[in-house]
Each structure stands twice: as C-alpha cells, then as structure tokens.
Design a protein around this motif. Sequence first.
Motif, PDB file in Angstrom:
ATOM      1  N   LEU A   1      41.561   7.371   9.921  1.00 55.67           N
ATOM      2  CA  LEU A   1      42.226   6.066  10.061  1.00 55.67           C
ATOM      3  C   LEU A   1      41.425   4.933   9.402  1.00 55.67           C
ATOM      4  O   LEU A   1      41.884   3.797   9.353  1.00 55.67           O
ATOM      5  N   ILE A   2      40.231   5.241   8.905  1.00 56.63           N
ATOM      6  CA  ILE A   2      39.448   4.220   8.192  1.00 56.63           C
ATOM      7  C   ILE A   2      40.031   4.052   6.790  1.00 56.63           C
ATOM      8  O   ILE A   2      40.013   4.977   5.991  1.00 56.63           O
ATOM      9  N   ALA A   3      40.586   2.866   6.522  1.00 53.14           N
ATOM     10  CA  ALA A   3      41.241   2.616   5.228  1.00 53.14           C
ATOM     11  C   ALA A   3      40.204   2.613   4.109  1.00 53.14           C
ATOM     12  O   ALA A   3      39.226   1.874   4.168  1.00 53.14           O
ATOM     13  N   GLN A   4      40.427   3.459   3.112  1.00 52.24           N
ATOM     14  CA  GLN A   4      39.476   3.558   1.989  1.00 52.24           C
ATOM     15  C   GLN A   4      39.879   2.689   0.797  1.00 52.24           C
ATOM     16  O   GLN A   4      39.052   2.350  -0.034  1.00 52.24           O
ATOM     17  N   ASP A   5      41.166   2.349   0.712  1.00 46.25           N
ATOM     18  CA  ASP A   5      41.654   1.575  -0.433  1.00 46.25           C
ATOM     19  C   ASP A   5      42.592   0.468   0.051  1.00 46.25           C
ATOM     20  O   ASP A   5      43.299   0.648   1.038  1.00 46.25           O
ATOM     21  N   PRO A   6      42.600  -0.665  -0.666  1.00 49.07           N
ATOM     22  CA  PRO A   6      43.537  -1.730  -0.289  1.00 49.07           C
ATOM     23  C   PRO A   6      44.972  -1.348  -0.665  1.00 49.07           C
ATOM     24  O   PRO A   6      45.187  -0.574  -1.599  1.00 49.07           O
ATOM     25  N   LEU A   7      45.944  -1.895   0.054  1.00 52.75           N
ATOM     26  CA  LEU A   7      47.350  -1.672  -0.288  1.00 52.75           C
ATOM     27  C   LEU A   7      47.698  -2.433  -1.565  1.00 52.75           C
ATOM     28  O   LEU A   7      47.050  -3.433  -1.891  1.00 52.75           O
TER      29      LEU A   7
ATOM     30  N   SER B   1      50.313  -8.436   1.669  1.00 45.45           N
ATOM     31  CA  SER B   1      51.016  -8.864   2.879  1.00 45.45           C
ATOM     32  C   SER B   1      51.893  -7.776   3.489  1.00 45.45           C
ATOM     33  O   SER B   1      52.604  -8.013   4.455  1.00 45.45           O
ATOM     34  N   SER B   2      51.823  -6.547   2.930  1.00 43.31           N
ATOM     35  CA  SER B   2      52.662  -5.464   3.463  1.00 43.31           C
ATOM     36  C   SER B   2      51.924  -4.615   4.512  1.00 43.31           C
ATOM     37  O   SER B   2      52.454  -3.631   5.001  1.00 43.31           O
ATOM     38  N   SER B   3      50.699  -5.011   4.847  1.00 44.43           N
ATOM     39  CA  SER B   3      49.976  -4.287   5.890  1.00 44.43           C
ATOM     40  C   SER B   3      50.684  -4.510   7.238  1.00 44.43           C
ATOM     41  O   SER B   3      51.534  -5.393   7.364  1.00 44.43           O
ATOM     42  N   ARG B   4      50.327  -3.711   8.213  1.00 44.99           N
ATOM     43  CA  ARG B   4      50.946  -3.839   9.532  1.00 44.99           C
ATOM     44  C   ARG B   4      50.206  -4.887  10.359  1.00 44.99           C
ATOM     45  O   ARG B   4      49.049  -5.197  10.092  1.00 44.99           O
ATOM     46  N   LEU B   5      50.911  -5.406  11.348  1.00 39.50           N
ATOM     47  CA  LEU B   5      50.347  -6.468  12.183  1.00 39.50           C
ATOM     48  C   LEU B   5      50.714  -6.186  13.640  1.00 39.50           C
ATOM     49  O   LEU B   5      51.893  -6.176  13.995  1.00 39.50           O
ATOM     50  N   LEU B   6      49.704  -5.947  14.448  1.00 42.84           N
ATOM     51  CA  LEU B   6      49.915  -5.687  15.870  1.00 42.84           C
ATOM     52  C   LEU B   6      49.766  -7.001  16.628  1.00 42.84           C
ATOM     53  O   LEU B   6      48.729  -7.639  16.540  1.00 42.84           O
TER      54      LEU B   6
ATOM     55  N   PHE C   1      52.762  -7.697   8.171  1.00 44.58           N
ATOM     56  CA  PHE C   1      51.943  -8.913   8.145  1.00 44.58           C
ATOM     57  C   PHE C   1      52.729 -10.145   7.702  1.00 44.58           C
ATOM     58  O   PHE C   1      52.598 -11.212   8.287  1.00 44.58           O
ATOM     59  N   ARG C   2      53.554 -10.008   6.671  1.00 47.45           N
ATOM     60  CA  ARG C   2      54.234 -11.201   6.147  1.00 47.45           C
ATOM     61  C   ARG C   2      55.167 -11.838   7.183  1.00 47.45           C
ATOM     62  O   ARG C   2      55.541 -13.003   7.054  1.00 47.45           O
TER      63      ARG C   2
ATOM     64  N   ASP D   1      44.795  -2.645   8.588  1.00 42.74           N
ATOM     65  CA  ASP D   1      45.832  -3.525   9.125  1.00 42.74           C
ATOM     66  C   ASP D   1      45.209  -4.621   9.999  1.00 42.74           C
ATOM     67  O   ASP D   1      43.993  -4.697  10.118  1.00 42.74           O
ATOM     68  N   ALA D   2      46.077  -5.451  10.599  1.00 39.80           N
ATOM     69  CA  ALA D   2      45.580  -6.619  11.317  1.00 39.80           C
ATOM     70  C   ALA D   2      46.205  -6.750  12.707  1.00 39.80           C
ATOM     71  O   ALA D   2      47.183  -6.073  13.032  1.00 39.80           O
ATOM     72  N   MET D   3      45.584  -7.624  13.507  1.00 36.68           N
ATOM     73  CA  MET D   3      46.094  -7.989  14.827  1.00 36.68           C
ATOM     74  C   MET D   3      46.306  -9.489  14.871  1.00 36.68           C
ATOM     75  O   MET D   3      45.559 -10.238  14.236  1.00 36.68           O
ATOM     76  N   PHE D   4      47.302  -9.903  15.643  1.00 36.73           N
ATOM     77  CA  PHE D   4      47.490 -11.327  15.945  1.00 36.73           C
ATOM     78  C   PHE D   4      47.341 -11.459  17.459  1.00 36.73           C
ATOM     79  O   PHE D   4      48.193 -10.990  18.214  1.00 36.73           O
TER      80      PHE D   4
END
Length: 344
Positions: free
Chosen positions: A17-23, A27-32, A46-47, A339-342
Amino acid sequence: MTELKKSDFYFALPQELIAQDPLGDRSSSRLLFLDKKTGETEHHVFREIKEYLRPGDCLVLNNTKVIPARLLGSKEDTGGTVEVLLLNRREKDIWETLVKPGKKCKPGTRLVFGEGLLKGEVLDVVEEGNRLIRFSYEGIFEEILDRLGEMPLPPYITHKLQDKNRYQTVYAKYEGSAAAPTAGLHFTEELLAELEKKGIALVYVTLHVGLGTFRPVKAENVLDHHMHSEYYEVTKEAADTINRIKAEGGRIICVGTTSCRTIESASDENGNVRAGCGNTAIFIYPGYRFKVLDALITNFHLPESTLVMLVSALAGREHILAAYEEAVREKYRFFSFGDAMFIY
C-alpha cells in the motif's frame, strides 16, 4: 499527564500500500473524510474537496520548494563512493549534511561531485553525526545543484522519480526543503483557481521541511522524543488574512502538517497569528490544544511517527487508528505519493 507510548500509535500496514509513483493526475487521488468529533468517515476523490469547502474558509498552504539535495560523489583520495544529503545551509557555502558512509568522512576529507564541477571539504562533525561541508565551485551553486543533484525521496520510495516536478507542489516558490509538503501535491492550478473563485482564501506560509520529518521515534515514552527545528516564515499579509477570517467565523484549514505546525508556532495563546520568521521544533501530540487550526488536509503517515501523533491530537487516537484501518481495508495508497485525508 499519563505517559504516551510510541506503541499506542502502531497500526499494521501492508508494504504494497506504500505508493511508489505519483498518479498521472494530481487531483484524482482518493480523499477520506474524517469527522474529528464523531469518527464518521466518507470516501471521495480529491478534486471533490471543492464541494465541501465553504466561501469564507481559508486554506493555508506551504510554498516551500524542494531542492535536489541528494548528491552522489567520491572521496578525492581513495575514489570511494559517498552520498551527501543537504539538510540546511549554515552559511553561504557551508551546509549541514547527512553523509553515507559517515565514518570514513572525518574532518579534512575532500569530496568530488560531477567530475569536479563541485567539490567539498568536511569541516566538522555535529549532532546526530551530521557533517558540516564547505563546497567550492565556479558559477551559481543552485544551477550546479540542479544539474548534479537528485530529489531526496523518502527511504520507503524505491522507484526512481521520472519527473522532478512531481515531488513539488504546483505553488512551490522558496527553495530550502529536503522533503516535499506532500499534502499539497494533490492540488492542481485549475483546482486552486476554482477554490478562489468560490470565495475560499488561499494563504501561503513557508516552512522548509527537514529530514526530522522522517526520523523515527525511538523513545518508548513519546515525550522523550527530540524534534529537529525547521525554519519558517509568515508574512504580515498571511497573518492578517488568517486572523481576519478566524474573527469572521471562517474555518482555518491547513494543507499538510507543515502548514499546521507553522501557524501553531507563529500564534500567541489567544490564537492570533503573528508575522515573522524563526525556527520551530513544535511537537504536537494528544493533549495539545490547537490555537488556530480548525481542519486539516493531510496524507497517510507512518505507524508510530510524530505525524500520526499530530493527527491523533486533532481527531483523537481511536478515531485516527479506526480511519487508518478502514483506509488499509479499502486499499488507499499511503505516504508521500499516496492518497489524502480531510479531517474536519
């Protein structure tokens, strides 16, 4: 206060689950989404953040720029290879660095990079075994560094970065970081323009990220951990805007733990942000009372790290660990390119 144990912030993370490369699209990454009071979660892209930020909110972004701080060279006398990581500039051409292998680089050792385009001499050994190196060259140091240096990706990223700019935010401006403020990597220029159009204030502060960010917590009692200091700067315009929006009832939303640590360091006990610059070694862990920040956009962090402790101070350890477990189940991507969290 009861003792805080490092192991209280442990969670199991599968290596894959460790991301090795950027998308391809930032802004298409996921956002929890995580409600810090109830612990409730939602899953978004994310967007879609623009649908949930309100006119009158304030986004605080760190406009530091990562320098290609990793230099590969050799010892002048033996030809043995060395790797030098620039940590911070002490004087014009004297840098505090991390050298591998360090033991063989005693004071007086001369180093060569790029077939002599850049040379260095080890002057001293300072705390943590770091080396002070004086560099000599002809021309402009930054231009030589751009030619010879590599982006200092965190140790858990093993893939080679194809495009240097993908480890920079689109608003990176002031050079000085050894690592990117990674929560900002999800923003595109288009998304920022849409947010401004909606009436969300974009405020920029600067904190030059040091490698202390990645330094593991070794002490079992969290309070025994020593934080490294990092340089920050808050302009009068940034301070005035944050204070005005706070007074008007708008939310102060930090993009990344570095922006959070900057404004919390620059504020007084009443939560008024003061313009100025300096060094901060602020360590935020459960029990901390946030003075300025209301919400946080952040990536997923390492188990038992100071960053997991910071987000636990904001949302509560139980809520954070439950959200992280959910992110693992849902196969979110973790760390710098993840990915990111809000947390709101």
